[in-house]
Design a protein around this motif. Structure first.
Motif, PDB file in Angstrom:
ATOM      1  N   ILE A 190      -0.074  -7.404  -3.458  1.00 16.51           N
ATOM      2  CA  ILE A 190       0.883  -6.756  -2.533  1.00 16.51           C
ATOM      3  C   ILE A 190       1.965  -7.424  -2.200  1.00 16.51           C
ATOM      4  O   ILE A 190       3.178  -7.119  -1.977  1.00 16.51           O
ATOM      5  N   ILE A 191       1.689  -8.953  -1.814  1.00 18.13           N
ATOM      6  CA  ILE A 191       2.779  -9.886  -1.500  1.00 18.13           C
ATOM      7  C   ILE A 191       3.724  -9.885  -2.574  1.00 18.13           C
ATOM      8  O   ILE A 191       5.246  -9.779  -2.411  1.00 18.13           O
ATOM      9  N   ASP A 192       3.288 -10.053  -3.831  1.00 20.18           N
ATOM     10  CA  ASP A 192       4.124 -10.259  -4.877  1.00 20.18           C
ATOM     11  C   ASP A 192       4.877  -9.023  -5.247  1.00 20.18           C
ATOM     12  O   ASP A 192       6.047  -9.099  -5.472  1.00 20.18           O
ATOM     13  N   ARG A 193       4.270  -7.970  -5.355  1.00 20.31           N
ATOM     14  CA  ARG A 193       5.057  -6.670  -5.658  1.00 20.31           C
ATOM     15  C   ARG A 193       5.568  -5.741  -4.784  1.00 20.31           C
ATOM     16  O   ARG A 193       6.615  -5.064  -5.089  1.00 20.31           O
ATOM     17  N   GLY A 194       5.128  -5.958  -3.404  1.00 23.81           N
ATOM     18  CA  GLY A 194       5.692  -5.132  -2.411  1.00 23.81           C
ATOM     19  C   GLY A 194       4.679  -3.853  -2.130  1.00 23.81           C
ATOM     20  O   GLY A 194       4.190  -3.677  -3.117  1.00 23.81           O
ATOM     21  N   VAL A 195       4.611  -3.648  -0.822  1.00 23.15           N
ATOM     22  CA  VAL A 195       3.455  -2.724  -0.400  1.00 23.15           C
ATOM     23  C   VAL A 195       3.845  -1.300  -1.026  1.00 23.15           C
ATOM     24  O   VAL A 195       3.020  -0.369  -1.428  1.00 23.15           O
ATOM     25  N   GLU A 196       5.269  -0.986  -1.112  1.00 24.82           N
ATOM     26  CA  GLU A 196       5.581   0.295  -1.540  1.00 24.82           C
ATOM     27  C   GLU A 196       5.147   0.569  -2.955  1.00 24.82           C
ATOM     28  O   GLU A 196       4.490   1.831  -3.307  1.00 24.82           O
ATOM     29  N   ALA A 197       5.345  -0.099  -4.096  1.00 22.68           N
ATOM     30  CA  ALA A 197       5.022  -0.248  -5.428  1.00 22.68           C
ATOM     31  C   ALA A 197       3.483   0.060  -5.422  1.00 22.68           C
ATOM     32  O   ALA A 197       2.988   0.917  -6.304  1.00 22.68           O
ATOM     33  N   CYS A 198       2.783  -0.807  -4.640  1.00 24.32           N
ATOM     34  CA  CYS A 198       1.273  -0.798  -4.808  1.00 24.32           C
ATOM     35  C   CYS A 198       0.580   0.636  -4.517  1.00 24.32           C
ATOM     36  O   CYS A 198      -0.227   1.054  -4.824  1.00 24.32           O
ATOM     37  N   THR A 199       1.316   0.824  -3.165  1.00 21.67           N
ATOM     38  CA  THR A 199       0.928   2.188  -2.432  1.00 21.67           C
ATOM     39  C   THR A 199       1.075   3.285  -3.606  1.00 21.67           C
ATOM     40  O   THR A 199       0.088   4.249  -3.769  1.00 21.67           O
ATOM     41  N   LYS A 200       2.312   3.453  -4.259  1.00 22.42           N
ATOM     42  CA  LYS A 200       2.746   4.462  -5.068  1.00 22.42           C
ATOM     43  C   LYS A 200       1.466   4.357  -6.275  1.00 22.42           C
ATOM     44  O   LYS A 200       1.158   5.300  -6.467  1.00 22.42           O
ATOM     45  N   GLU A 201       1.111   3.350  -6.699  1.00 24.28           N
ATOM     46  CA  GLU A 201       0.402   3.389  -7.915  1.00 24.28           C
ATOM     47  C   GLU A 201      -1.122   3.640  -7.595  1.00 24.28           C
ATOM     48  O   GLU A 201      -1.442   4.656  -8.276  1.00 24.28           O
ATOM     49  N   ILE A 202      -1.728   3.239  -6.354  1.00 23.04           N
ATOM     50  CA  ILE A 202      -2.768   3.788  -5.918  1.00 23.04           C
ATOM     51  C   ILE A 202      -3.027   5.299  -5.899  1.00 23.04           C
ATOM     52  O   ILE A 202      -3.969   5.911  -6.134  1.00 23.04           O
ATOM     53  N   PHE A 203      -1.732   5.891  -5.044  1.00 24.48           N
ATOM     54  CA  PHE A 203      -1.826   7.149  -5.101  1.00 24.48           C
ATOM     55  C   PHE A 203      -1.607   8.174  -6.335  1.00 24.48           C
ATOM     56  O   PHE A 203      -2.356   9.097  -6.365  1.00 24.48           O
ATOM     57  N   GLU A 204      -0.858   7.609  -7.024  1.00 26.06           N
ATOM     58  CA  GLU A 204      -0.788   8.314  -8.335  1.00 26.06           C
ATOM     59  C   GLU A 204      -2.046   8.247  -9.296  1.00 26.06           C
ATOM     60  O   GLU A 204      -2.292   9.339  -9.708  1.00 26.06           O
ATOM     61  N   ARG A 205      -2.759   7.074  -9.170  1.00 27.84           N
ATOM     62  CA  ARG A 205      -4.093   7.162  -9.614  1.00 27.84           C
ATOM     63  C   ARG A 205      -5.008   8.147  -9.095  1.00 27.84           C
ATOM     64  O   ARG A 205      -5.680   8.804  -9.881  1.00 27.84           O
ATOM     65  N   ALA A 206      -5.180   8.246  -7.836  1.00 26.10           N
ATOM     66  CA  ALA A 206      -6.035   9.139  -7.084  1.00 26.10           C
ATOM     67  C   ALA A 206      -5.639  10.589  -7.450  1.00 26.10           C
ATOM     68  O   ALA A 206      -6.625  11.310  -7.451  1.00 26.10           O
ATOM     69  N   TRP A 207      -4.220  10.725  -7.591  1.00 29.15           N
ATOM     70  CA  TRP A 207      -3.816  12.317  -7.813  1.00 29.15           C
ATOM     71  C   TRP A 207      -3.909  12.701  -9.093  1.00 29.15           C
ATOM     72  O   TRP A 207      -3.755  13.675  -9.659  1.00 29.15           O
ATOM     73  N   ARG A 208      -4.259  11.639 -10.058  1.00 29.65           N
ATOM     74  CA  ARG A 208      -3.809  11.980 -11.473  1.00 29.65           C
ATOM     75  C   ARG A 208      -5.325  13.402 -11.970  1.00 29.65           C
ATOM     76  O   ARG A 208      -6.354  12.666 -12.164  1.00 29.65           O
ATOM     77  N   GLY A 209      -4.966  14.378 -12.207  1.00 32.19           N
ATOM     78  CA  GLY A 209      -5.840  15.331 -12.523  1.00 32.19           C
ATOM     79  C   GLY A 209      -6.876  15.635 -11.651  1.00 32.19           C
ATOM     80  O   GLY A 209      -7.864  16.312 -11.870  1.00 32.19           O
ATOM     81  N   THR A 210      -6.484  15.348 -10.448  1.00 32.77           N
ATOM     82  CA  THR A 210      -7.462  15.730  -9.046  1.00 32.77           C
ATOM     83  C   THR A 210      -6.894  16.861  -8.314  1.00 32.77           C
ATOM     84  O   THR A 210      -5.512  17.012  -8.279  1.00 32.77           O
ATOM     85  N   GLU A 211      -7.776  17.528  -7.527  1.00 33.92           N
ATOM     86  CA  GLU A 211      -7.347  18.681  -6.592  1.00 33.92           C
ATOM     87  C   GLU A 211      -7.268  17.881  -5.116  1.00 33.92           C
ATOM     88  O   GLU A 211      -6.662  18.875  -4.380  1.00 33.92           O
ATOM     89  N   THR A 212      -7.657  16.977  -4.872  1.00 37.80           N
ATOM     90  CA  THR A 212      -7.830  16.463  -3.289  1.00 37.80           C
ATOM     91  C   THR A 212      -8.087  15.231  -3.398  1.00 37.80           C
ATOM     92  O   THR A 212      -8.561  14.613  -4.352  1.00 37.80           O
ATOM     93  N   VAL A 213      -7.787  14.382  -2.476  1.00 34.86           N
ATOM     94  CA  VAL A 213      -7.716  12.905  -2.415  1.00 34.86           C
ATOM     95  C   VAL A 213      -8.306  12.678  -0.771  1.00 34.86           C
ATOM     96  O   VAL A 213      -7.873  13.185   0.258  1.00 34.86           O
ATOM     97  N   TYR A 214      -9.187  11.718  -0.946  1.00 40.55           N
ATOM     98  CA  TYR A 214      -9.861  11.236   0.323  1.00 40.55           C
ATOM     99  C   TYR A 214      -9.285   9.972   0.646  1.00 40.55           C
ATOM    100  O   TYR A 214      -9.213   8.911  -0.129  1.00 40.55           O
ATOM    101  N   PHE A 215      -8.465   9.616   1.644  1.00 38.42           N
ATOM    102  CA  PHE A 215      -7.807   8.384   1.981  1.00 38.42           C
ATOM    103  C   PHE A 215      -8.559   7.668   3.185  1.00 38.42           C
ATOM    104  O   PHE A 215      -8.391   8.106   4.356  1.00 38.42           O
ATOM    105  N   SER A 216      -9.229   6.645   2.819  1.00 33.40           N
ATOM    106  CA  SER A 216     -10.153   5.858   3.814  1.00 33.40           C
ATOM    107  C   SER A 216      -9.301   4.543   4.153  1.00 33.40           C
ATOM    108  O   SER A 216      -9.074   3.573   3.360  1.00 33.40           O
ATOM    109  N   TRP A 217      -8.456   4.429   5.565  1.00 27.98           N
ATOM    110  CA  TRP A 217      -7.937   3.211   5.841  1.00 27.98           C
ATOM    111  C   TRP A 217      -8.479   2.478   7.089  1.00 27.98           C
ATOM    112  O   TRP A 217      -8.543   3.047   8.142  1.00 27.98           O
TER     113      TRP A 217
END
Lengths: 346, 355
Positions: free
Chosen positions: B246-273
Motif C-alpha cells: 500500500i505504501i509503495d503503490r498508494g492506497v487509491e490504486a490498491c483499493t481500486k484493485e480489491i473492489f474491482e476483484r470483488a465486483w468481477r461477476g458478482t451481484e453484491t459485495v460485503y465490505f468488512s473494515w
C-alpha cells in the motif's frame, strides 16, 4: 521438514488442555520465551540467539520519571504478538530467552550501573545478543561499555536513535546521567567517531554544549530536518554504513522519542516533528540487511504516558521486526510446505 | 407500523420537536438560525441524528430508508482485549459532532439515503452462536427492507453472521468479500472455536456463492498473524495487499484493485473494515491497534475510493472507545462511514441513479 520438531506455535491454538489463548501465559516473559537464569553456561546451553534483559532503572533521568515501568510494559505488549512473521516467513520461536530484570538496588545508582554492566557482559560472554529494555538512557552507558570491553581490541559501531543528542559532558556535575549517554559512549576506546551515527535530533532540548561537543569529537548526526530535506532512507542508509563500516560489533540504541509524539506517546520525553511508524519499519529492514547486530537497547519507554499501548507495541514491533528480518537475511525462512497438522489432507 | 412513514423526511432533523422546533426541511444542513438544532444537541442519540426505525423489513420499506445503521455491541467473539461492545455508542456519539451535509460531495447524506438508525442488535452473553444468529436475523431484515446496511461493531466476528445474511439474501447471484484489517483473520478455528473474530474470511469462503476469486485482504502487517491465517490466502489464491505494498503503490490504486476483484461477476459485495487497519496514532481506540498502518488521510481516501464501487454491507468493527483519546478514534470511524457514503452518493448522482 523435520518431523520431530513441533510447529504448533506457528498456528492458531488448537484447543484441548493446552489450548489456552495466546495472551494468557503462565509467566510473563518477552514473547512467551523461556526464562533462563543470567548465567553464561545456562545461556549457552539454551541454544538461543537473543537474551532479553529488563532494566527497571530510573535514577539517571533529568526530566520526567516513569521509564522504570518500561520492561514490564514491553513484555506485556509482546504478549499480543506471535513469533511467526508472514512478511518474512520466519519463526522466532526458540531464538530468544528472557533473563528477567536486572535487580536494582535503589538509591545507589553506581551499584545499579555495575549490575547492568555485569549482566550485559554475562550475556555477551555466552555469545548471545542482549536485548535490553529500560529504564532511562543512562543504562546505555553501562551496556555499551560492556560491549566495548567484551570485544577488547576489536572495533565497534554505535547507532543512537533519539530526538536529543545526549552529548552532555556533565549535568549539574554528574557524568553518568541519561543526557550524558552519547558523551560517555563516544569516549569508548574502540569506538571511532566515524562509526557513530545519530538520527532524529530536533527541537530545543539540545543545549549548545551538546552540539559543540559533538562537533569537537567529530560526531556526525543527522537532524530531523536533514532527514526530511534529503530523504529519510538515503540519509539513514549512509548512517547505517558508518556504523557497520569496518566494525566487528554493532550497538543499536533506541529512544523512541525519535518517533513523532503521535507514533510513540509513551516515552518520557515526547517530541513533535519525528518519524512515522512506517518509516521506522523500513529502517528496521534496512538495518537487518547488514545481517548482524551485537546489542539492541530500548530506553525511556514510559507506560504512564502511553495511549492504548501505542509506544510499547511500536517498540515490540521494531525489535521483533529487526529480529525477523535478520532471520530472513540469514536464510532462515521456514519450509513453505508447513501447514497446521490437523488441516493437512482435509 | 403505519403503511407510509415517508412524511418523516419532510421534517428534519427528526428529533427536535417541542416549543422551539425548527420545521424547515433543510434546516439541518445550514448553520443554526434560532438555536443549535441537532448539532451537539439531541433527542435520542442516533447515528447521524437519523430517525429510529424498527429493524423490521416492512417498517424500513415504509420509511423508504436506503441505508440502515445497526449497532452490534458484541465483544465476546474476540481473542484480544474486550471493549468493542461500546463501539456503536461511541460512533453514534461522534456523529453528534457532525453535519449530515458534506461539502466535499455536495450532498446531504441523511435525506439522500434516507438513513435510519435501527438501534442495537441484542445478544446473549456467553453464547457466540445465539448472538450471531440474532445478528444474522437483524441484517437480513434490513436487506429485505430494501436498504444497504452500515453495521458498527462489536468485534470482528460480525462478518461471520453478516456475510451469511448477505449471501443468503443474494442467493441467486455471487458475492464478493473484502476484509481490510491489520490482521489476516483467516483462522480455520481458534482453540477449536470456529466463529471468533479471527475467522471472518475463513467462514466467508465457505458460503455457497462466495469464491476466492472475488475475495481480497488489504492492510496486513506485523506478527499477530499466525501462519495458518497466511496459509489460507496462499492456498486459496486470495489476493493479499500487505501494508508495504500500500505504501509503495498508494492506497487509491490498491483499493481500486480489491473492489474491482470483488465486483468481477458478482451481484453484491460485503465490505468488512476493521478499525485497526488504521495506524494506532490515528486510531488508539481499537482493541488490537497496530503501528505501521494507514494514516487518517489514507483511510479517508480508501473510503472515498470504496464509495465509487459501493457495497451492500459496510461493517466497521473493533472500535473500542475505552482506549480512545480526545475522541479521535470515534470521529475517525464516523468519517470512514461518512466519506464512504458521501462518495457513494456523488457517484450515484453522476450516474443518474437513485440509492
Amino acid at each position: 521438514m523435520n518431523p520431530a520438531k513441533s510447529y504448533a506455535h506457528l498456528f492458531s491454538p488448537l484447543g484441548g488442555d493446552a489450548g489456552d489463548n495466546y495472551r494468557a501465559p503462565n509467566v510473563l516473559t518477552f514473547l512467551r520465551s523461556t526464562y533462563v537464569a543470567l548465567n553464561a553456561e545456562a545461556l549457552k546451553s539454551s541454544g538461543a540467539r537473543y537474551a532479553f534483559l529488563g532494566v527497571p532503572f530510573d535514577e539517571g533521568n533529568i526530566g520526567k520519571p516513569g521509564s522504570e515501568e518500561g520492561p514490564r510494559e514491553f513484555r506485556l505488549a509482546s504478549q499480543e504478538y506471535f513469533s511467526y512473521w508472514f512478511e518474512y516467513n520466519v519463526d522466532l520461536h526458540g531464538t530468544m530467552v528472557d533473563c528477567g530484570d536486572v535487580s536494582m538496588p535503589k538509591v545507589s545508582p553506581e551499584v545499579a550501573r555495575e549490575r547492568i554492566y555485569r549482566a550485559v557482559r554475562e550475556v555477551l560472554k555466552a555469545g548471545l545478543v542482549p536485548i535490553i529494555v529500560g529504564g532511562d538512557r543512562s543504562m546505555s552507558i553501562a551496556a555499551a561499555k560492556a560491549l566495548s570491553d567484551h570485544i577488547g581490541s576489536k572495533k565497534m559501531g554505535y547507532f543512537h536513535f533519539g530526538a536529543h543528542l545526549d552529548m552532555s559532558d556533565s549535568w549539574a556535575g554528574e557524568r553518568n546521567l541519561a543526557p550524558c549517554a552519547l558523551a560517555r559512549i563516544t569516549e569508548l576506546p574502540n569506538l571511532a567517531p566515524g562509526n557513530v551515527a545519530h538520527i532524529g535530533a530536533r527541537n530545543s532540548m539540545n543545549p549548545k554544549d551538546w552540539i559543540d561537543l559533538a562537533k569537537q569529537r567529530g560526531i556526525r548526526f543527522n537532524s530531523m530536518f536533514e532527514l526530511l530535506d534529503n530523504g529519510i532512507y538515503p540519509v539513514v542508509e549512509k548512517a547505517i554504513d558508518r556504523v557497520w563500516k569496518g566494525t566487528d560489533a554493532q550497538y543499536l540504541s533506541f529512544n523512541f522519542n525519535v518517533m513523532d509524539a503521535s507514533a510513540a506517546p509513551g516515552v518520557t520525553s515526547t517530541e513533535p516533528g519525528g518519524l512515522e511508524s512506517r518509516e521506522m519499519m523500513r529502517i528496521a529492514e534496512m538495518i537487518a540487511k547488514r545481517k548482524q547486530v551485537s546489542v539492541i537497547d530500548v530506553s525511556e519507554l514510559c507506560p504512564a504516558f502511553d495511549v492504548s499501548g501505542t509506544a510499547a507495541r511500536l517498540a515490540v514491533c521494531v525489535v521483533t521486526r529487526i529480529m525477523a528480518a535478520l532471520a530472513k537475511e540469514r536464510g532462515e525462512e521456514i519450509d513453505a510446505r508447513i501447514r497446521r497438522s490437523d488441516l493437512v489432507g482435509s | 407500523m403505519s403503511a407510509n412513514m415517508d412524511h418523516i423526511w419532510k421534517f428534519v432533523p427528526h428529533q427536535h420537536q417541542g416549543p422551539a422546533q425548527q420545521t424547515g426541511a433543510d434546516d439541518h444542513i445550514y448553520s443554526p438560525k434560532n438555536h443549535n438544532g441537532a448539532f451537539k444537541s439531541r433527542g435520542l442519540t442516533t447515528f447521524m441524528g437519523a430517525p429510529y426505525c424498527p429493524p423490521d423489513r416492512h417498517a424500513i420499506r415504509a420509511m423508504g430508508a436506503k441505508v440502515c445503521f445497526l449497532g452490534a455491541p458484541w465483544d465476546q467473539g474476540q481473542i484480544v482485549r474486550a471493549g468493542t461492545s461500546q463501539g456503536a455508542s461511541g460512533l453514534r456519539e461522534a456523529t453528534t459532532q457532525y453535519f449530515s451535509y458534506m461539502f466535499e460531495y455536495d450532498v446531504d447524506l441523511l435525506t439522500f439515503f434516507k438513513v435510519v438508525d435501527c438501534g442495537d442488535i441484542p445478544n446473549v452473553p456467553g453464547n457466540n452462536a445465539k448472538s450471531h444468529e440474532l445478528i444474522y436475523r437483524y441484517v437480513t431484515e434490513c436487506l429485505e427492507g430494501g436498504a444497504k446496511v452500515i453495521m458498527s461493531g462489536g468485534d470482528h466476528s460480525l462478518p461471520i453472521p453478516g456475510s451469511r445474511a448477505l449471501s443468503h439474501f443474494t442467493r441467486k447471484g455471487k458475492m464478493g468479500y473484502l476484509h481490510v484489517d491489520s490482521h489476516l483473520d483467516a483462522g480455520p478455528d481458534w482453540a477449536g472455536n470456529k466463529i471468533t473474530n479471527c475467522s471472518g474470511p475463513a467462514r466467508a469462503i465457505e458460503l455457497p456463492n462466495c469464491n476466492a476469486e472475488n475475495m481480497a485482504h488489504l492492510g496486513s502487517r506485523n506478527s499477530l498473524n499466525p501462519k495458518d491465517w497466511y496459509d489460507f490466502y496462499v492456498d486459496n489464491d486470495i489476493r493479499v495487499v500487505a501494508m508495504g505494498e500500500i505504501i509503495d503503490r498508494g492506497v487509491e490504486a490498491c483499493t481500486k484493485e480489491i473492489f474491482e476483484r470483488a465486483w468481477r461477476g458478482t451481484e453484491t459485495v460485503y465490505f468488512s473494515w476493521d478499525t485497526d487497519s488504521i495506524d494506532i496514532s490515528c486510531m488508539p481506540g481499537s482493541t488490537s491497534p497496530e503501528c505501521y498502518g494507514l494514516k487518517a488521510r489514507e483511510a479517508i481516501q480508501l473510503a472515498k475510493t470504496a464509495g465509487r464501487y459501493g457495497c451492500d454491507v459496510l461493517e466497521v468493527v473493533e472500535l473500542a472507545p475505552y482506549f480512545d483519546v480526545s475522541h479521535m478514534s470515534i470521529k475517525m470511524a464516523a468519517n470512514m462511514i461518512y466519506h464512504y457514503l458521501g462518495s457513494r452518493a456523488k457517484t450515484l448522482i453522476e450516474q443518474g441513479k437513485q440509492p
